[in-house]
Design an enzyme around this catalytic site. Structure first.
Site, short mmCIF file in Angstrom:
data_model
loop_
_atom_site.label_atom_id
_atom_site.label_comp_id
_atom_site.label_asym_id
_atom_site.label_seq_id
_atom_site.Cartn_x
_atom_site.Cartn_y
_atom_site.Cartn_z
N ASP A 1 0.82 -1.20 0.00
CA ASP A 1 0.00 0.00 0.00
C ASP A 1 0.86 1.26 0.00
OD1 ASP A 1 0.84 -0.11 2.63
OD2 ASP A 1 -1.16 -0.27 3.50
N SER A 2 2.18 1.08 0.04
CA SER A 2 3.11 2.17 -0.20
C SER A 2 2.86 2.82 -1.56
CB SER A 2 4.55 1.66 -0.13
OG SER A 2 4.72 0.50 -0.94
N LYS B 1 -0.80 -9.54 3.15
CA LYS B 1 -0.15 -8.99 4.35
C LYS B 1 -1.12 -8.05 5.06
CE LYS B 1 3.17 -5.82 4.06
NZ LYS B 1 2.61 -4.70 4.87
N GLU C 1 8.99 -3.57 11.01
CA GLU C 1 9.36 -2.26 10.47
C GLU C 1 9.73 -1.28 11.57
OE1 GLU C 1 7.74 1.25 7.46
OE2 GLU C 1 6.60 -0.61 7.69
N ASP D 1 -0.68 -6.36 -0.14
CA ASP D 1 -1.19 -5.75 1.09
C ASP D 1 -2.71 -5.73 1.13
OD1 ASP D 1 0.80 -5.02 2.90
OD2 ASP D 1 1.28 -3.15 1.84
N GLU E 1 -1.55 -5.57 8.83
CA GLU E 1 -0.82 -4.89 9.89
C GLU E 1 -1.47 -5.10 11.25
OE1 GLU E 1 -0.32 -0.77 8.95
OE2 GLU E 1 0.59 -1.17 6.99
#
Length: 271
Positions: free
Chosen positions: A50-51, A117, A187, A89, A119
């Protein structure tokens, strides 16, 4: 040691790599051309992150990214992969409930991802991990600085420096593995903490700003190439294009540095 060379990467092969001590090289990609270059030059895992909200769309955070965005870029990347394992993501709030996460993850796997992925390790996130894994969807967890929590964190900050926070991260790492995650991204956490989590973890860890002792490393492709996206450059970023001389050379240099343990060094890690 059985080294993975030209065989396609699979989820079980990640566990084999950890057991055999083979460091994993991971990069983000968002289109077919970069995916092809990365796949042909030694990258083991590719993340459609999602960067893309920041480096592709020019947003100030990852929060505006949608499932449609991730699915579109996942399909583009998947079209040119023969070896690397593709992770996608789950964007902001796509994992708010198990049912929403299942719908989103199904779309991303149908677009070509082999793992999704998500978070965090709050109770509902652990429920989502279990729910997806029970339905044959491999999951990577992501702890430490979780960019989707930027509003709560008050910015992009190193996590786990205080003992209470470090203890919570260690507990969360165990919890996501117990819930069924097959991979863990760490991270922006101190080197010693990432080392301790990696040593205790039953699943491979991938570091980004987490020191040299993780089982692998990941960078955003623009950071690996030294491109200026208009955002503050984190300490853990290194320009591999300088020493590689070309994009393919930069990818090869990055993979070699990850595998021989020379990246990240102390200058690219947090204490």
């Amino acid at each position: 040691m059985a080294i993975q060379e030209d065989k396609p990467w699979t989820v079980p092969a990640l566990a084999d790599a950890k057991r055999e001590g083979r460091r994993l090289a991971m990069l983000t990609a968002y289109d077919a051309v970069f995916a092809r270059v990365f796949d042909r030059n030694g990258v083991d895992l590719i993340l459609v992150g999602d960067s893309l909200g920041m480096v592709v769309k020019g947003e100030g955070s990852t929060l505006p990214v949608t499932v449609d965005d991730i699915a579109y870029h996942t399909a583009a990347v998947a079209s040119h992969l023969t070896r690397a394992l593709l992770v996608a993501d789950l964007p902001f709030q796509a994992d708010a409930t198990p049912e929403r996460a299942l719908d989103a993850a199904t779309r991303l796997l149908q677009a070509g991802a082999q793992m999704v992925k998500l978070e965090g390790a709050a109770a509902h996130k652990l429920d989502v991990i279990r729910f997806l894994v029970e339905r044959e969807i491999p999951v990577s967890a992501h702890l430490g600085l979780t960019p989707q929590s930027v509003l709560r964190f008050g910015g992009f900050k190193v996590q786990g420096r205080e003992e209470r926070a470090a203890s919570k991260l260690r507990e969360d790492a165990r919890a996501v593995a117990d819930a069924g995650a097959s991979l863990l991204v760490l991270e922006c956490v101190p080197t010693a903490l990432a080392q301790a989590i990696t040593a205790a973890s039953a699943i491979p860890t991938i570091g980004i700003g987490a020191g040299p002792h993780c089982d692998g490393q990941v960078l955003v492709l623009h950071d690996m190439l030294g491109l200026d996206g208009g955002h503050r450059r984190p300490k853990f970023v290194k320009d591999f294009l300088v020493e590689g001389g070309s994009i393919a050379g930069a990818v090869q240099a990055y993979c070699a540095a990850v595998r021989d343990g020379s990246f990240p060094d102390a200058a690219h890690a947090y204490q």
